[in-house]
Scaffold this motif. Sequence first.
Motif, PDB file in Angstrom:
ATOM      1  N   THR A   1      -6.690 -87.408 -26.656  1.00 24.50           N
ATOM      2  CA  THR A   1      -7.252 -86.062 -26.522  1.00 24.50           C
ATOM      3  C   THR A   1      -7.984 -85.603 -27.783  1.00 24.50           C
ATOM      4  O   THR A   1      -9.165 -85.271 -27.740  1.00 24.50           O
ATOM      5  CB  THR A   1      -6.135 -85.058 -26.176  1.00 24.50           C
ATOM      6  N   LYS A   2      -7.295 -85.620 -28.902  1.00 23.69           N
ATOM      7  CA  LYS A   2      -7.873 -85.146 -30.158  1.00 23.69           C
ATOM      8  C   LYS A   2      -8.708 -86.203 -30.850  1.00 23.69           C
ATOM      9  O   LYS A   2      -9.570 -85.910 -31.668  1.00 23.69           O
ATOM     10  CB  LYS A   2      -6.732 -84.696 -31.088  1.00 23.69           C
ATOM     11  N   SER A   3      -8.458 -87.490 -30.545  1.00 27.91           N
ATOM     12  CA  SER A   3      -9.143 -88.613 -31.176  1.00 27.91           C
ATOM     13  C   SER A   3      -8.871 -88.630 -32.679  1.00 27.91           C
ATOM     14  O   SER A   3      -9.763 -88.828 -33.507  1.00 27.91           O
ATOM     15  CB  SER A   3     -10.652 -88.545 -30.911  1.00 27.91           C
ATOM     16  N   ALA A   4      -7.594 -88.452 -33.027  1.00 33.79           N
ATOM     17  CA  ALA A   4      -7.203 -88.301 -34.429  1.00 33.79           C
ATOM     18  C   ALA A   4      -7.269 -89.625 -35.172  1.00 33.79           C
ATOM     19  O   ALA A   4      -6.579 -90.591 -34.827  1.00 33.79           O
ATOM     20  CB  ALA A   4      -5.793 -87.726 -34.503  1.00 33.79           C
ATOM     21  N   ASN A   5      -8.074 -89.671 -36.217  1.00 34.81           N
ATOM     22  CA  ASN A   5      -8.243 -90.904 -36.994  1.00 34.81           C
ATOM     23  C   ASN A   5      -7.016 -91.257 -37.819  1.00 34.81           C
ATOM     24  O   ASN A   5      -6.697 -92.434 -37.984  1.00 34.81           O
ATOM     25  CB  ASN A   5      -9.470 -90.781 -37.901  1.00 34.81           C
ATOM     26  N   ASP A   6      -6.334 -90.244 -38.366  1.00 35.80           N
ATOM     27  CA  ASP A   6      -5.130 -90.545 -39.148  1.00 35.80           C
ATOM     28  C   ASP A   6      -4.059 -91.177 -38.264  1.00 35.80           C
ATOM     29  O   ASP A   6      -3.376 -92.129 -38.669  1.00 35.80           O
ATOM     30  CB  ASP A   6      -4.594 -89.297 -39.862  1.00 35.80           C
ATOM     31  N   VAL A   7      -3.952 -90.705 -37.036  1.00 33.45           N
ATOM     32  CA  VAL A   7      -2.974 -91.254 -36.106  1.00 33.45           C
ATOM     33  C   VAL A   7      -3.368 -92.662 -35.672  1.00 33.45           C
ATOM     34  O   VAL A   7      -2.516 -93.554 -35.560  1.00 33.45           O
ATOM     35  CB  VAL A   7      -2.809 -90.328 -34.894  1.00 33.45           C
TER      36      VAL A   7
ATOM     37  N   ARG B   1      -6.984 -78.825 -28.732  1.00 29.50           N
ATOM     38  CA  ARG B   1      -7.964 -79.040 -27.667  1.00 29.50           C
ATOM     39  C   ARG B   1      -8.658 -80.388 -27.823  1.00 29.50           C
ATOM     40  O   ARG B   1      -8.837 -80.885 -28.927  1.00 29.50           O
ATOM     41  CB  ARG B   1      -9.017 -77.921 -27.673  1.00 29.50           C
ATOM     42  N   GLY B   2      -9.076 -80.943 -26.681  1.00 26.45           N
ATOM     43  CA  GLY B   2      -9.803 -82.207 -26.672  1.00 26.45           C
ATOM     44  C   GLY B   2     -11.305 -82.008 -26.695  1.00 26.45           C
ATOM     45  O   GLY B   2     -11.797 -80.870 -26.778  1.00 26.45           O
ATOM     46  N   HIS B   3     -12.035 -83.131 -26.593  1.00 27.83           N
ATOM     47  CA  HIS B   3     -13.492 -83.104 -26.719  1.00 27.83           C
ATOM     48  C   HIS B   3     -14.232 -83.402 -25.423  1.00 27.83           C
ATOM     49  O   HIS B   3     -15.454 -83.322 -25.394  1.00 27.83           O
ATOM     50  CB  HIS B   3     -13.937 -84.125 -27.766  1.00 27.83           C
ATOM     51  N   ASN B   4     -13.506 -83.788 -24.358  1.00 24.74           N
ATOM     52  CA  ASN B   4     -14.164 -84.204 -23.126  1.00 24.74           C
ATOM     53  C   ASN B   4     -14.378 -83.002 -22.212  1.00 24.74           C
ATOM     54  O   ASN B   4     -13.516 -82.625 -21.423  1.00 24.74           O
ATOM     55  CB  ASN B   4     -13.334 -85.277 -22.415  1.00 24.74           C
ATOM     56  N   ASP B   5     -15.579 -82.420 -22.296  1.00 28.37           N
ATOM     57  CA  ASP B   5     -15.873 -81.205 -21.540  1.00 28.37           C
ATOM     58  C   ASP B   5     -16.137 -81.462 -20.065  1.00 28.37           C
ATOM     59  O   ASP B   5     -16.268 -80.508 -19.285  1.00 28.37           O
ATOM     60  CB  ASP B   5     -17.080 -80.488 -22.154  1.00 28.37           C
ATOM     61  N   LEU B   6     -16.242 -82.720 -19.650  1.00 24.65           N
ATOM     62  CA  LEU B   6     -16.424 -83.010 -18.228  1.00 24.65           C
ATOM     63  C   LEU B   6     -15.123 -82.811 -17.453  1.00 24.65           C
ATOM     64  O   LEU B   6     -15.141 -82.518 -16.259  1.00 24.65           O
ATOM     65  CB  LEU B   6     -16.922 -84.446 -18.042  1.00 24.65           C
ATOM     66  N   LEU B   7     -13.991 -82.974 -18.137  1.00 25.29           N
ATOM     67  CA  LEU B   7     -12.695 -82.824 -17.490  1.00 25.29           C
ATOM     68  C   LEU B   7     -12.486 -81.379 -17.042  1.00 25.29           C
ATOM     69  O   LEU B   7     -12.666 -80.439 -17.825  1.00 25.29           O
ATOM     70  CB  LEU B   7     -11.574 -83.224 -18.442  1.00 25.29           C
ATOM     71  N   GLY B   8     -12.119 -81.206 -15.777  1.00 28.77           N
ATOM     72  CA  GLY B   8     -11.876 -79.878 -15.258  1.00 28.77           C
ATOM     73  C   GLY B   8     -13.132 -79.116 -14.900  1.00 28.77           C
ATOM     74  O   GLY B   8     -13.065 -78.022 -14.346  1.00 28.77           O
ATOM     75  N   ARG B   9     -14.294 -79.668 -15.193  1.00 26.19           N
ATOM     76  CA  ARG B   9     -15.564 -78.995 -14.898  1.00 26.19           C
ATOM     77  C   ARG B   9     -16.373 -79.717 -13.848  1.00 26.19           C
ATOM     78  O   ARG B   9     -17.066 -79.082 -13.046  1.00 26.19           O
ATOM     79  CB  ARG B   9     -16.379 -78.851 -16.187  1.00 26.19           C
TER      80      ARG B   9
ATOM     81  N   LYS C   1     -12.783 -91.166 -22.240  1.00 31.88           N
ATOM     82  CA  LYS C   1     -12.814 -91.022 -23.702  1.00 31.88           C
ATOM     83  C   LYS C   1     -14.228 -90.746 -24.187  1.00 31.88           C
ATOM     84  O   LYS C   1     -15.194 -91.312 -23.682  1.00 31.88           O
ATOM     85  CB  LYS C   1     -12.286 -92.306 -24.349  1.00 31.88           C
ATOM     86  N   THR C   2     -14.293 -89.875 -25.214  1.00 32.39           N
ATOM     87  CA  THR C   2     -15.559 -89.590 -25.890  1.00 32.39           C
ATOM     88  C   THR C   2     -15.564 -90.236 -27.265  1.00 32.39           C
ATOM     89  O   THR C   2     -14.530 -90.685 -27.773  1.00 32.39           O
ATOM     90  CB  THR C   2     -15.766 -88.076 -26.058  1.00 32.39           C
ATOM     91  N   GLY C   3     -16.742 -90.246 -27.890  1.00 27.55           N
ATOM     92  CA  GLY C   3     -16.843 -90.772 -29.251  1.00 27.55           C
ATOM     93  C   GLY C   3     -18.125 -90.317 -29.913  1.00 27.55           C
ATOM     94  O   GLY C   3     -19.141 -90.114 -29.244  1.00 27.55           O
ATOM     95  N   TYR C   4     -18.067 -90.141 -31.226  1.00 30.35           N
ATOM     96  CA  TYR C   4     -19.265 -89.785 -31.986  1.00 30.35           C
ATOM     97  C   TYR C   4     -19.151 -90.236 -33.431  1.00 30.35           C
ATOM     98  O   TYR C   4     -18.123 -90.000 -34.080  1.00 30.35           O
ATOM     99  CB  TYR C   4     -19.508 -88.270 -31.976  1.00 30.35           C
ATOM    100  N   ILE C   5     -20.151 -90.914 -33.905  1.00 29.28           N
ATOM    101  CA  ILE C   5     -20.472 -91.020 -35.323  1.00 29.28           C
ATOM    102  C   ILE C   5     -21.993 -90.931 -35.411  1.00 29.28           C
ATOM    103  O   ILE C   5     -22.692 -91.129 -34.406  1.00 29.28           O
ATOM    104  CB  ILE C   5     -19.957 -92.326 -35.986  1.00 29.28           C
ATOM    105  N   ARG C   6     -22.521 -90.657 -36.562  1.00 34.59           N
ATOM    106  CA  ARG C   6     -23.979 -90.510 -36.672  1.00 34.59           C
ATOM    107  C   ARG C   6     -24.711 -91.779 -36.259  1.00 34.59           C
ATOM    108  O   ARG C   6     -25.784 -91.724 -35.655  1.00 34.59           O
ATOM    109  CB  ARG C   6     -24.348 -90.122 -38.101  1.00 34.59           C
ATOM    110  N   ALA C   7     -24.138 -92.930 -36.582  1.00 33.18           N
ATOM    111  CA  ALA C   7     -24.802 -94.190 -36.274  1.00 33.18           C
ATOM    112  C   ALA C   7     -24.853 -94.480 -34.785  1.00 33.18           C
ATOM    113  O   ALA C   7     -25.714 -95.231 -34.326  1.00 33.18           O
ATOM    114  CB  ALA C   7     -24.098 -95.341 -36.994  1.00 33.18           C
ATOM    115  N   SER C   8     -23.939 -93.891 -34.018  1.00 34.89           N
ATOM    116  CA  SER C   8     -23.875 -94.190 -32.583  1.00 34.89           C
ATOM    117  C   SER C   8     -24.480 -93.107 -31.710  1.00 34.89           C
ATOM    118  O   SER C   8     -24.902 -93.374 -30.587  1.00 34.89           O
ATOM    119  CB  SER C   8     -22.417 -94.394 -32.153  1.00 34.89           C
TER     120      SER C   8
END
Length: 317
Positions: free
Chosen positions: A109-115, A197-205, A213-220
Motif C-alpha cells: 500500500t505505502k510502498s515503503a522503501n525502509d520496509v 494512505r496508498g498510491h493506487n487511485d484506480l482502486l475503489g474508483r 501496484k504502482t511505481g515511480y522514479i524519475r528514470a521510469s
Amino acid sequence: MAVLLAGCATSEALDVAPPAAPEKYAAIVVDASNGRTLFQAYSTAPRYPASLTKMMTLYLTFEAMQQGRVAKTTLIPVSANAAAQPPSKLGFKRGEQIELEAAIRALATKSANDVAVAVGEYLGGSEEGFARQMTSKARQLGMTSTVFRNASGLPDAAQRTTARDMAVLGMALRKHFPQQYYYFSATDFNFRGKRVRGHNDLLGRVNGVDGIKTGYIRASGFNIVTSVNAGGRKLVIVVMGGDSARKRNAHVEELIVRYMPQASGGSVASSLFQPAPAAQPVQMPTETAVAMPAATAMPAPPGLPAAPEPVPPAGIY
C-alpha cells in the motif's frame, strides 16, 4: 510455476512498423484467463521497474510464509541501512522492528522503501543476496528480461524489466498466492494509530480494478500493474512511463474500456507464455481500425505530450 501470455494479435489492432520507441513508455494488456495478449506497445523493451519491484519482494515473502520460514507475527528488524532509505518510507529508526503482517501492508500500500530493505535483508541475509533470489525467481516464472538489484526499486542502472515481465509477475501473484492477493486491493492501512494512505487511485474508483501496484522514479516515469475482474472477465494491464499518475491512470482506463469486452471468462492462466520475437511489430490501436466514441479514444502514449505535468521530487512509490 508460470503464467501463460500467448502472443496473439487482436482483430482490433493493426500491425504497424513501430516508431522510434519513447524512452519510457511501454504497455501490455493480457486476458488473464487464457494468457492471450490483446494489446502491446514496446512490451519487451527494457524499462526501469521502480516500485513494481516490490511485487517480487512480496512474492518471495508470501513464498517464505507458505514454506513456514516466517509467519505474520515474525518481527523484522530494521537495520541502519534500511532506516536510511529515501521516501516513500514509514520512518523507522535503526534497531526498531516491524511485524511481517504490517510490513506486507506497508509494501503493498505505502510502498515503503525502509520496509522493503528490512524484509530483503531478513529473508536474504543481505539486500544483495535477496536481489539475487529475486532475479532467480523471475527466471523460474518466465520473466526472461528482468534483473533485480535491490528490494525496493530505488534507482539502479542495472535493475531492468519489461512490461511483459511485469504482467507475468502480476498474474503469478494471483495464481500462486490467492489467499494473500487481497493485500494489493487495500487503499490504506493503520500503523501505530495512524491511517496510512496508498498510491493506487484506480482502486475503489474504476469498476473491477482490484489491485495491484504502482511505481515511480524519475528514470521510469509513472508505472502501474493493474488487475481488473468484472463479470467473470479478467485483465492484467501494465502501463509504464506515464508523465503523471493521472495520465497513466487515464491510459489504463482507456485500455480497460477497449479490451475488457474481448476478455474471456475463466480462472487465471496457469502456464507461461512464449516470449515475443524481438522483431515482432508493435500492435497499436488506431481510430481507423476501431470506431471509438470520443470519450474513449485512445490517448497518446504517456510521456509524449509537449507539456508534461510537474512530477514529485526524487523518490519512489
